[in-house]
Design a protein around this motif. Structure first.
Motif, mmCIF file in Angstrom:
data_model
loop_
_atom_site.group_PDB
_atom_site.id
_atom_site.type_symbol
_atom_site.label_atom_id
_atom_site.label_comp_id
_atom_site.label_asym_id
_atom_site.label_seq_id
_atom_site.Cartn_x
_atom_site.Cartn_y
_atom_site.Cartn_z
ATOM 1 N N ALA A 103 59.270 1.662 -24.165
ATOM 2 C CA ALA A 103 60.174 2.039 -25.257
ATOM 3 C C ALA A 103 59.580 1.741 -26.622
ATOM 4 C CB ALA A 103 61.502 1.303 -25.103
ATOM 5 N N SER A 104 58.789 0.684 -26.728
ATOM 6 C CA SER A 104 58.311 0.251 -28.046
ATOM 7 C C SER A 104 56.975 0.857 -28.442
ATOM 8 C CB SER A 104 58.192 -1.280 -28.084
ATOM 9 O OG SER A 104 57.244 -1.720 -27.126
ATOM 10 N N LEU A 105 56.150 1.212 -27.468
ATOM 11 C CA LEU A 105 54.802 1.689 -27.783
ATOM 12 C C LEU A 105 54.756 3.207 -27.764
ATOM 13 C CD1 LEU A 105 52.692 -0.849 -25.724
ATOM 14 C CD2 LEU A 105 53.195 -0.879 -28.172
ATOM 15 N N GLU B 296 47.691 -3.300 -25.855
ATOM 16 C CA GLU B 296 48.237 -3.218 -24.493
ATOM 17 C C GLU B 296 47.281 -2.486 -23.560
ATOM 18 O OE1 GLU B 296 51.015 -4.086 -21.628
ATOM 19 O OE2 GLU B 296 50.977 -4.729 -23.727
ATOM 20 N N VAL B 297 46.650 -1.395 -24.067
ATOM 21 C CA VAL B 297 45.704 -0.634 -23.249
ATOM 22 C C VAL B 297 44.525 -1.511 -22.847
ATOM 23 C CG1 VAL B 297 44.036 1.257 -23.311
ATOM 24 C CG2 VAL B 297 46.357 1.626 -24.139
ATOM 25 N N PHE B 298 43.867 -2.123 -23.849
ATOM 26 C CA PHE B 298 42.692 -2.934 -23.544
ATOM 27 C C PHE B 298 43.067 -4.212 -22.779
ATOM 28 C CE2 PHE B 298 40.438 -0.335 -26.662
ATOM 29 C CZ PHE B 298 39.204 -0.199 -26.037
ATOM 30 N N GLY B 299 44.246 -4.768 -23.043
ATOM 31 C CA GLY B 299 44.664 -5.949 -22.293
ATOM 32 C C GLY B 299 44.738 -5.685 -20.814
ATOM 33 N N VAL C 228 51.339 1.478 -17.342
ATOM 34 C CA VAL C 228 51.602 1.300 -18.768
ATOM 35 C C VAL C 228 50.494 1.944 -19.591
ATOM 36 C CG1 VAL C 228 51.771 -0.418 -20.617
ATOM 37 C CG2 VAL C 228 52.985 -0.779 -18.463
ATOM 38 N N VAL C 229 49.231 1.715 -19.162
ATOM 39 C CA VAL C 229 48.096 2.323 -19.862
ATOM 40 C C VAL C 229 48.222 3.846 -19.875
ATOM 41 C CG1 VAL C 229 45.596 2.679 -19.762
ATOM 42 C CG2 VAL C 229 46.547 0.396 -19.393
ATOM 43 N N ARG D 68 37.611 6.210 -18.507
ATOM 44 C CA ARG D 68 37.223 6.980 -19.702
ATOM 45 C C ARG D 68 38.487 7.554 -20.350
ATOM 46 N NH1 ARG D 68 35.251 12.325 -20.657
ATOM 47 N NH2 ARG D 68 35.436 12.764 -18.421
ATOM 48 N N ILE D 69 38.681 7.217 -21.614
ATOM 49 C CA ILE D 69 39.899 7.601 -22.354
ATOM 50 C C ILE D 69 39.484 8.477 -23.527
ATOM 51 C CG2 ILE D 69 41.917 6.775 -23.595
ATOM 52 C CD1 ILE D 69 41.489 4.069 -22.151
ATOM 53 N N ILE D 70 40.239 9.544 -23.758
ATOM 54 C CA ILE D 70 40.005 10.437 -24.886
ATOM 55 C C ILE D 70 41.275 10.511 -25.717
ATOM 56 C CG2 ILE D 70 39.542 12.817 -25.583
ATOM 57 C CD1 ILE D 70 37.755 13.091 -23.159
ATOM 58 N N PHE D 71 41.159 10.121 -27.011
ATOM 59 C CA PHE D 71 42.266 10.231 -27.965
ATOM 60 C C PHE D 71 41.939 11.317 -28.984
ATOM 61 C CE2 PHE D 71 43.065 5.677 -26.793
ATOM 62 C CZ PHE D 71 44.365 5.869 -26.331
#
Length: 439
Positions: free
Chosen positions: A286-288, A341-344, A408-409, A433-436
């Protein structure tokens, strides 16, 4: 501006034949007036003697007498028979038959036997110095005499129209630039809002844009207030659930001291832990969420350093070697809390499963930012990669958890219209591998 340029160019192209036609008509009218004046000269010197036409040896207009002259004069009787011609017309064989039909005068173009074109002015007379006469007075001039003038004027017309086009385009571009300055300023302010450098748009805009900027400011303010309400509501919810969960945890610990209730205590403890993690997961979802108008940009190195330092303490016995392959100025287009949160979650999994090595690589391209987190652990089998992204699914059962970290990620990446790929790493383990997108 491109449309205005094309319109001006088409206008000039359309204007060129119009001006050319206008010049051609003006030239022909001037030639007609010139030939009419020459015909009047012939009429003024003509005589009728004993019923026959008599012309002087030397004409007032010397062009008719000089052989190289290009001005030609002819006189025909009412039957179309040539009765006189100027000396300048001896070298031409012109087959012209006047029409003595009472029309007065006529201006036209004809061609001789050699296809040379001439302007012709033909006027009929019935009286000559008070005496009855029936003649056609014809004056001619080769069209080729005017071709140099026509070519010169055409060249000048091209030059002047090109200069007019340049001036017109310059005025259009200056006017459009002046007229769109306010839009450019508004775009700059919107960029500042997206970058988090400005909260609202200013009122220093033309009257026509004030309604738009006012609506955007209300939208920004409503979004900010809504985000604050979300934060406050989530804080209240977390606070209200914290105490009951702590009480239940304490009850489980008390029950665990009694041998007959050990199994129930363990079940209660697991359920309370699961409830706590599920609440945390829903709060994070809800927050992110990405803002619709704010474009975030976070420096990655200051965010990762304390996180890696904390994980190194937790997994001190492994002596994990973390390689960060990016500059200290590297930015990622994600909100700070969401990126943490992602990297955590990714790094916690990597620390837990790796042997000794983790590599973080970030590269920015024209349209997107690519993040790679890989380790030298056991990796993720291709058949299980979709499964671990689902909430509650876990491959590693040796450690406690509810299997919601990668979910979550995935939710955070989706909220930024990003992409997540799970692949095999060159280190031997898993590669996330993440693409933004940047825009």
């Amino acid at each position: 501006m491109i449309g205005a340029t094309c319109t001006a160019f088409i206008f000039i192209l359309g204007l060129f034949p119009v001006l050319q036609q206008a010049f051609t008509k003006a030239l022909e009218k001037a030639v007609q007036q010139r030939l009419a004046a020459d015909a009047s000269t012939l009429i003024s010197v003509a005589r009728i003697e004993e019923g026959r036409l008599s012309m002087p040896e030397k004409l007032p207009d010397e062009e008719f007498d000089i052989l190289p002259a290009r001005q030609l004069g002819f006189i025909f009787d009412s039957q179309g028979k040539l009765v006189w011609h100027s000396r300048s017309a001896k070298q031409y064989e012109i087959n012209y038959q006047p029409r003595y039909d009472g029309r007065g005068h006529e201006f036209a173009k004809i061609r001789d036997s050699q296809e040379q074109e001439f302007f012709v002015y033909d006027i009929e007379i019935d009286l000559l110095r008070g005496q009855s006469a029936a003649y056609s007075i014809v004056t001619m001039q080769p069209v080729s005499d005017y071709k140099p003038m026509y070519k010169s004027l055409r060249r000048q017309l091209n030059i002047w129209l090109a200069a007019a086009l340049i001036c017109l385009l310059s005025i259009l571009w200056l006017g459009l630039n002046w007229g769109t300055r306010s839009l450019l300023r508004l775009r700059a302010e919107l960029d500042e809002v997206e970058a988090g450098q400005r909260k609202l748009l200013s009122d220093e805009h033309p009257r026509e844009l004030l309604r738009l900027t006012g609506s955007l400011n209300r939208l920004l303010e409503n979004e900010r207030q809504q985000r604050l309400r979300y934060v406050h509501s989530l804080d209240d919810l977390a606070h209200s659930l914290k105490t009951p969960l702590a009480v239940l945890q304490g009850v489980a610990e008390v029950l665990a001291t009694q041998p007959e209730n050990k199994e129930q205590a363990r079940t209660l403890h697991n359920q309370v832990s699961r409830m706590s993690q599920q609440v945390s997961y829903q709060l994070q979802r809800a927050s992110l969420r990405r803002s619709g108008l704010i474009r975030h940009s976070v420096k990655l190195a200051p965010l990762l350093e304390p996180l890696i330092e904390a994980l190194n303490k937790v997994y001190l016995d492994k002596q994990v070697d973390v390689q960060m392959r990016f500059s200290r100025e590297q930015r990622v287009p994600v909100e700070h809390g969401a990126l943490l949160e992602v990297f955590g979650n990714l790094l916690e999994n990597s620390y837990r499963l790796c042997l000794r090595q983790i590599c973080i690589c970030v590269q920015t391209y024209e349209q997107y930012c690519e993040i790679v987190v890989e380790d030298d652990g056991p990796g993720v089998p291709a058949s299980q990669r979709e499964r671990i992204l689902r909430r509650g699914e876990r491959l590693d059962t040796q450690y406690p958890g509810q299997g919601i970290g990668t979910a979550v990620v995935k939710d955070i990446i989706d909220s930024y219209q990003g992409l997540l790929f799970i692949e095999d790493s060159e280190l031997g383990g898993a590669k996330f591998r993440i693409i933004f997108p940047l825009h």
